[in-house]
Design an enzyme around this catalytic site. Structure first.
Site, PDB file in Angstrom:
ATOM      1  N   LYS A  58      -6.491  10.016   0.724  1.00 22.93           N
ATOM      2  CA  LYS A  58      -6.322   8.132   0.516  1.00 22.93           C
ATOM      3  C   LYS A  58      -7.970   8.189  -0.137  1.00 22.93           C
ATOM      4  O   LYS A  58      -8.447   8.645  -0.265  1.00 22.93           O
ATOM      5  CB  LYS A  58      -7.159   7.330   2.044  1.00 22.93           C
ATOM      6  CG  LYS A  58      -5.631   7.698   2.899  1.00 22.93           C
ATOM      7  CD  LYS A  58      -6.329   7.430   3.866  1.00 22.93           C
ATOM      8  CE  LYS A  58      -5.673   7.407   5.538  1.00 22.93           C
ATOM      9  NZ  LYS A  58      -5.645   6.311   7.163  1.00 22.93           N
TER      10      LYS A  58
ATOM     11  N   LYS B 157      -5.762  -2.077  14.909  1.00 23.45           N
ATOM     12  CA  LYS B 157      -5.216  -1.171  16.131  1.00 23.45           C
ATOM     13  C   LYS B 157      -6.372  -1.364  16.870  1.00 23.45           C
ATOM     14  O   LYS B 157      -7.085  -1.157  16.941  1.00 23.45           O
ATOM     15  CB  LYS B 157      -5.101   0.537  15.054  1.00 23.45           C
ATOM     16  CG  LYS B 157      -4.484   0.680  14.438  1.00 23.45           C
ATOM     17  CD  LYS B 157      -3.509   2.182  14.005  1.00 23.45           C
ATOM     18  CE  LYS B 157      -3.222   1.632  12.513  1.00 23.45           C
ATOM     19  NZ  LYS B 157      -3.539   1.607  11.296  1.00 23.45           N
TER      20      LYS B 157
ATOM     21  N   ASP C  97     -19.838   3.470  11.501  1.00 23.28           N
ATOM     22  CA  ASP C  97     -18.303   3.989  11.153  1.00 23.28           C
ATOM     23  C   ASP C  97     -18.010   2.670  11.201  1.00 23.28           C
ATOM     24  O   ASP C  97     -17.095   1.963  11.758  1.00 23.28           O
ATOM     25  CB  ASP C  97     -17.447   4.971  12.107  1.00 23.28           C
ATOM     26  CG  ASP C  97     -16.353   4.982  11.243  1.00 23.28           C
ATOM     27  OD1 ASP C  97     -15.919   4.561  10.527  1.00 23.28           O
ATOM     28  OD2 ASP C  97     -15.589   6.381  11.942  1.00 23.28           O
TER      29      ASP C  97
ATOM     30  N   VAL D 136      -5.865  -0.558   1.815  1.00 20.99           N
ATOM     31  CA  VAL D 136      -6.603  -2.005   1.801  1.00 20.99           C
ATOM     32  C   VAL D 136      -7.726  -1.703   0.525  1.00 20.99           C
ATOM     33  O   VAL D 136      -7.664  -2.571  -0.724  1.00 20.99           O
ATOM     34  CB  VAL D 136      -7.046  -2.884   2.937  1.00 20.99           C
ATOM     35  CG1 VAL D 136      -7.323  -4.098   2.728  1.00 20.99           C
ATOM     36  CG2 VAL D 136      -5.876  -2.837   3.503  1.00 20.99           C
TER      37      VAL D 136
ATOM     38  N   SER E 214     -14.751   0.384   8.658  1.00 21.73           N
ATOM     39  CA  SER E 214     -13.917   0.595   7.604  1.00 21.73           C
ATOM     40  C   SER E 214     -14.173  -0.266   6.311  1.00 21.73           C
ATOM     41  O   SER E 214     -14.820  -1.844   6.482  1.00 21.73           O
ATOM     42  CB  SER E 214     -13.040   0.295   7.983  1.00 21.73           C
ATOM     43  OG  SER E 214     -11.682   0.115   6.883  1.00 21.73           O
ATOM     44  N   SER E 215     -14.295   0.520   5.322  1.00 20.72           N
ATOM     45  CA  SER E 215     -14.920  -0.126   3.986  1.00 20.72           C
ATOM     46  C   SER E 215     -13.719  -1.583   3.709  1.00 20.72           C
ATOM     47  O   SER E 215     -13.825  -2.764   3.166  1.00 20.72           O
ATOM     48  CB  SER E 215     -14.667   0.728   2.503  1.00 20.72           C
ATOM     49  OG  SER E 215     -13.087   0.897   2.394  1.00 20.72           O
ATOM     50  N   ASP E 216     -12.441  -1.880   4.381  1.00 17.71           N
ATOM     51  CA  ASP E 216     -10.995  -2.656   4.202  1.00 17.71           C
ATOM     52  C   ASP E 216     -12.042  -4.029   4.767  1.00 17.71           C
ATOM     53  O   ASP E 216     -11.755  -4.886   3.753  1.00 17.71           O
ATOM     54  CB  ASP E 216     -10.686  -2.743   6.061  1.00 17.71           C
ATOM     55  CG  ASP E 216      -9.486  -1.361   5.544  1.00 17.71           C
ATOM     56  OD1 ASP E 216      -9.438  -0.561   4.281  1.00 17.71           O
ATOM     57  OD2 ASP E 216      -8.277  -1.110   6.316  1.00 17.71           O
TER      58      ASP E 216
ATOM     59  N   GLU F 160       0.606  -0.875   0.205  1.00 17.54           N
ATOM     60  CA  GLU F 160      -0.105   0.123  -0.075  1.00 17.54           C
ATOM     61  C   GLU F 160       0.704   0.898  -0.155  1.00 17.54           C
ATOM     62  O   GLU F 160       1.863   1.184   0.816  1.00 17.54           O
ATOM     63  CB  GLU F 160      -0.845   0.425   0.811  1.00 17.54           C
ATOM     64  CG  GLU F 160      -0.116  -0.099   2.568  1.00 17.54           C
ATOM     65  CD  GLU F 160      -1.418   1.114   3.255  1.00 17.54           C
ATOM     66  OE1 GLU F 160      -2.099   1.404   3.336  1.00 17.54           O
ATOM     67  OE2 GLU F 160      -1.067   0.062   4.713  1.00 17.54           O
TER      68      GLU F 160
END
Length: 339
Positions: free
Chosen positions: A112, A185, A164, A132, A166-168, A50
């Site tokens: 991003k 994390k 909220d 990602v 993440s689209s990961d 990345e």
């Protein structure tokens, strides 16, 4: 995925590795570095890296030095590095030294990119970074099976209220690419993240550990759903996922090296303080994680940055070994199929 010939070089590889034009580009869609293009064409192991960490993960010049060192780790372990970014509207797979320098000096001025942004970014010819989700589908199409990152995104704390997430996580659920990370994390809600990954059908593996790692520390209090102990085992899992056509990704969670995890308690204390400050200042959404990481680095006197660099390098080491094992496995399978 990996550029061996198994499963027709996995999905759309033949379609995307058409001859390049004078700019090493395929009909304006994807621009390959010569090194990456040759590796994919010949079935060598390629590791996607990345670019977000270059501009958003750490300050200059540590970001540039780390990016170069990570690429060198990949090469020394028998694979070809393919750092990925959208530069001036063109998705690039494999960056030159000049392009790495450009991203490093741009810093947070380079934005991003998520899947939703790719078409727009290409249309208006912006410079954006890969994280990602933004390039997992593209990695599948061009035949790269292994993606190395620091840590994936997840469900934010109080995510059940804020939504909220993440689209990961959704990208991992629908793209058969293996992501190598140091877990999630601890600024995030790790139990809810693991629950969400289960809902998405993502196979989560602890690499040489029974406990899911928490980025800066090797412990999270959460059990890893699966455990594998060698690159060869991971390669067989990735290959089986593809052959079974499950359609989901694999998350291989690699604990931070022991010598760095010793500072984990200090970093965790700083994380809790930074989270409290973020709530008091009403810092939410996409601004939250950059604020937290920068504040944690301040509070730890740079210890978190040193740990971040160490775990990224370790992930690159493990990811390279897995990619090489996978390329060998598929080469063997291909030769056996011709006999």
């Amino acid at each position: 995925m990996a550029s061996s010939s198994a499963l027709s070089r996995l999905s759309n590889l033949h379609n995307h590795l058409r001859p390049l034009d004078s700019n090493n580009q395929i009909e304006g869609l994807v621009k390959f570095s010569p090194e990456v293009y040759q590796a994919l064409s010949s079935g060598r192991a390629v590791v996607a890296l990345e670019s977000t960490i270059i501009s958003h993960g750490m300050p200059y010049p540590q970001n540039l030095d780390t990016a170069k060192q990570v690429e060198e780790i990949v090469r020394k372990n028998g694979a070809v590095p393919a750092t990925i970014a959208i530069l001036d509207g063109v998705p690039c797979v494999g960056l030159s030294a000049e392009q790495l320098e450009r991203l490093a000096t741009l810093g947070t001025r380079a934005q991003k990119t998520a899947r939703r942004d790719i078409a727009y970014v290409v249309t208006v010819a912006c410079t954006k970074l890969s994280n990602v989700p933004s390039f997992m589908a593209k990695l599948l199409q061009v035949g790269i099976p292994v993606f190395v990152t620091g840590g994936i995104g997840g469900v934010h704390r109080h995510g059940e209220e804020t939504m909220d997430v993440s689209s990961d996580l959704t990208e991992l659920g629908k793209t058969p690419v293996a992501v190598i990370s140091a877990g999630v994390k601890s600024i995030l809600d790790i139990p809810k993240t693991l629950e969400y990954l289960e809902t998405q059908g993502v196979c989560v593996v602890g690499y040489k550990t029974d406990e899911f790692p928490a980025f800066f520390t090797d412990t999270s209090g959460c059990k890893a759903p699966c455990r594998l102990d060698t690159p060869e085992e991971c390669a067989r899992l990735i290959d089986a996922t593809t052959k079974l056509k499950l359609g989901n990704g694999v998350l291989i969670a690699v604990p931070i090296p022991k010598e760095q995890s010793a500072s984990g308690s200090k970093i965790e204390s700083a994380i809790q303080k930074a989270l409290k400050e973020a709530r008091e200042k009403n810092i939410i959404g996409s601004a939250e994680t950059p604020f937290l990481l920068a504040r944690v680095n301040e509070l730890t006197g740079g210890a978190s940055l040193a740990s971040n660099i160490a775990l990224v390098k370790n992930n690159a080491l493990v990811g390279s070994k897995i990619a090489v094992a996978l390329a060998r496995l598929r080469e063997h399978s291909s030769k056996a199929g011709m006999n």
